[in-house]
Design a protein around this motif. Structure first.
Motif, short mmCIF file in Angstrom:
data_model
loop_
_atom_site.label_atom_id
_atom_site.label_comp_id
_atom_site.label_asym_id
_atom_site.label_seq_id
_atom_site.Cartn_x
_atom_site.Cartn_y
_atom_site.Cartn_z
N GLY A 168 -96.58 -17.72 38.61
CA GLY A 168 -96.96 -16.06 38.99
C GLY A 168 -98.33 -15.73 39.40
O GLY A 168 -99.04 -16.66 39.59
N ARG A 169 -98.46 -14.48 39.73
CA ARG A 169 -99.71 -14.01 40.36
C ARG A 169 -100.47 -12.79 39.51
O ARG A 169 -99.67 -12.16 39.06
CB ARG A 169 -99.51 -13.46 41.62
CG ARG A 169 -98.99 -14.39 42.60
CD ARG A 169 -98.66 -13.82 43.98
NE ARG A 169 -98.15 -14.76 45.04
CZ ARG A 169 -97.96 -14.65 46.13
NH1 ARG A 169 -98.33 -13.37 46.82
NH2 ARG A 169 -97.42 -15.68 47.09
N LEU A 170 -101.75 -13.17 39.51
CA LEU A 170 -102.48 -12.00 39.03
C LEU A 170 -103.31 -11.35 40.03
O LEU A 170 -103.97 -12.28 40.77
CB LEU A 170 -103.47 -12.70 37.79
CG LEU A 170 -104.49 -11.78 37.40
CD1 LEU A 170 -104.07 -10.75 36.68
CD2 LEU A 170 -105.76 -12.45 36.45
N PHE A 171 -103.28 -10.10 39.95
CA PHE A 171 -104.02 -9.29 41.06
C PHE A 171 -105.03 -8.84 40.28
O PHE A 171 -104.79 -7.88 39.39
CB PHE A 171 -103.13 -8.24 41.56
CG PHE A 171 -102.13 -8.86 42.56
CD1 PHE A 171 -102.11 -9.35 43.96
CD2 PHE A 171 -100.67 -9.18 41.89
CE1 PHE A 171 -101.23 -9.82 44.53
CE2 PHE A 171 -99.72 -9.65 42.65
CZ PHE A 171 -99.85 -10.18 44.11
N LEU A 172 -106.25 -9.00 40.46
CA LEU A 172 -107.50 -8.54 40.07
C LEU A 172 -108.50 -7.86 40.78
O LEU A 172 -108.74 -8.49 41.76
CB LEU A 172 -108.28 -9.88 39.16
CG LEU A 172 -109.69 -9.79 38.70
CD1 LEU A 172 -109.17 -9.03 37.38
CD2 LEU A 172 -110.34 -11.12 38.39
N MET A 173 -108.45 -6.60 40.52
CA MET A 173 -109.33 -5.60 41.16
C MET A 173 -110.63 -5.47 40.27
O MET A 173 -110.67 -5.03 39.13
CB MET A 173 -108.76 -4.37 41.41
CG MET A 173 -109.66 -3.45 42.15
SD MET A 173 -108.97 -2.18 42.60
CE MET A 173 -109.68 -0.68 41.69
N CYS A 174 -111.79 -5.64 40.65
CA CYS A 174 -113.19 -5.64 39.96
C CYS A 174 -114.35 -5.30 40.76
O CYS A 174 -114.16 -5.49 42.21
CB CYS A 174 -113.25 -6.87 39.10
SG CYS A 174 -113.43 -8.57 39.77
N PHE A 175 -115.32 -5.18 40.28
CA PHE A 175 -116.62 -4.93 40.89
C PHE A 175 -117.23 -6.45 41.32
O PHE A 175 -117.67 -7.07 40.53
CB PHE A 175 -117.59 -4.21 40.44
CG PHE A 175 -117.02 -2.67 40.25
CD1 PHE A 175 -117.56 -1.86 41.03
CD2 PHE A 175 -116.42 -2.26 39.21
CE1 PHE A 175 -117.11 -0.40 41.16
CE2 PHE A 175 -115.77 -0.97 39.19
CZ PHE A 175 -116.27 -0.07 40.00
N SER A 176 -117.61 -6.50 42.70
CA SER A 176 -118.12 -7.81 43.02
C SER A 176 -119.69 -7.85 42.78
O SER A 176 -120.26 -6.76 42.98
CB SER A 176 -117.86 -8.12 44.50
OG SER A 176 -118.64 -9.06 44.95
N ASP A 177 -120.30 -8.96 42.45
CA ASP A 177 -121.73 -9.20 42.28
C ASP A 177 -122.36 -9.09 43.40
O ASP A 177 -123.45 -8.98 43.47
CB ASP A 177 -122.05 -10.55 41.80
CG ASP A 177 -121.61 -11.87 42.43
OD1 ASP A 177 -120.87 -11.62 43.39
OD2 ASP A 177 -122.30 -12.75 42.29
N GLU A 178 -121.47 -9.00 44.80
CA GLU A 178 -122.25 -8.69 46.09
C GLU A 178 -122.33 -7.31 46.54
O GLU A 178 -122.86 -6.96 47.50
CB GLU A 178 -121.25 -9.61 47.29
CG GLU A 178 -121.26 -11.12 46.88
CD GLU A 178 -120.57 -11.84 48.08
OE1 GLU A 178 -120.18 -11.35 49.16
OE2 GLU A 178 -120.06 -12.98 47.69
N GLU A 179 -121.68 -6.30 45.48
CA GLU A 179 -121.74 -5.16 45.61
C GLU A 179 -123.39 -4.54 45.66
O GLU A 179 -123.80 -4.82 44.60
CB GLU A 179 -120.96 -4.28 44.93
CG GLU A 179 -120.99 -2.66 44.93
CD GLU A 179 -120.27 -2.23 46.21
OE1 GLU A 179 -120.69 -1.23 46.74
OE2 GLU A 179 -119.51 -2.78 46.82
#
Length: 74
Positions: A45-56
């Motif tokens: 299965g797949r997990l689609f993870l949207m989060c804030f990058s430390d590169e932001e």
């Protein structure tokens, strides 16, 4: 439902979407959350993870997530 209690869900899923939840957890709770995800996500299965990058740039907003840190949890 409590996202840290995913093990209580009797179903399995092909895909899961996390839209901004992972980054709010402490390091310990991230481990609990990921362990719970592993119990409800089907093999392959797949997990689609949207989060804030430390590169932001900037310091405001939610806790940032690095690729390395996410990979260690997952």
């Amino acid at each position: 439902m409590d996202a840290l209690a995913l093990k209580e869900i009797p179903e399995l899923f092909d895909n899961m979407i996390d839209s901004g939840l992972f980054h709010v957890f402490s390091d310990d709770d991230r481990q609990k959350y990921v362990a719970g995800l592993a119990t409800v996500l089907k093999a392959g299965g797949r997990l689609f993870l949207m989060c804030f990058s430390d590169e932001e740039p900037g310091t405001e907003g939610p806790r940032r997530v690095s690729k390395e840190g996410t990979a260690r949890c997952l």
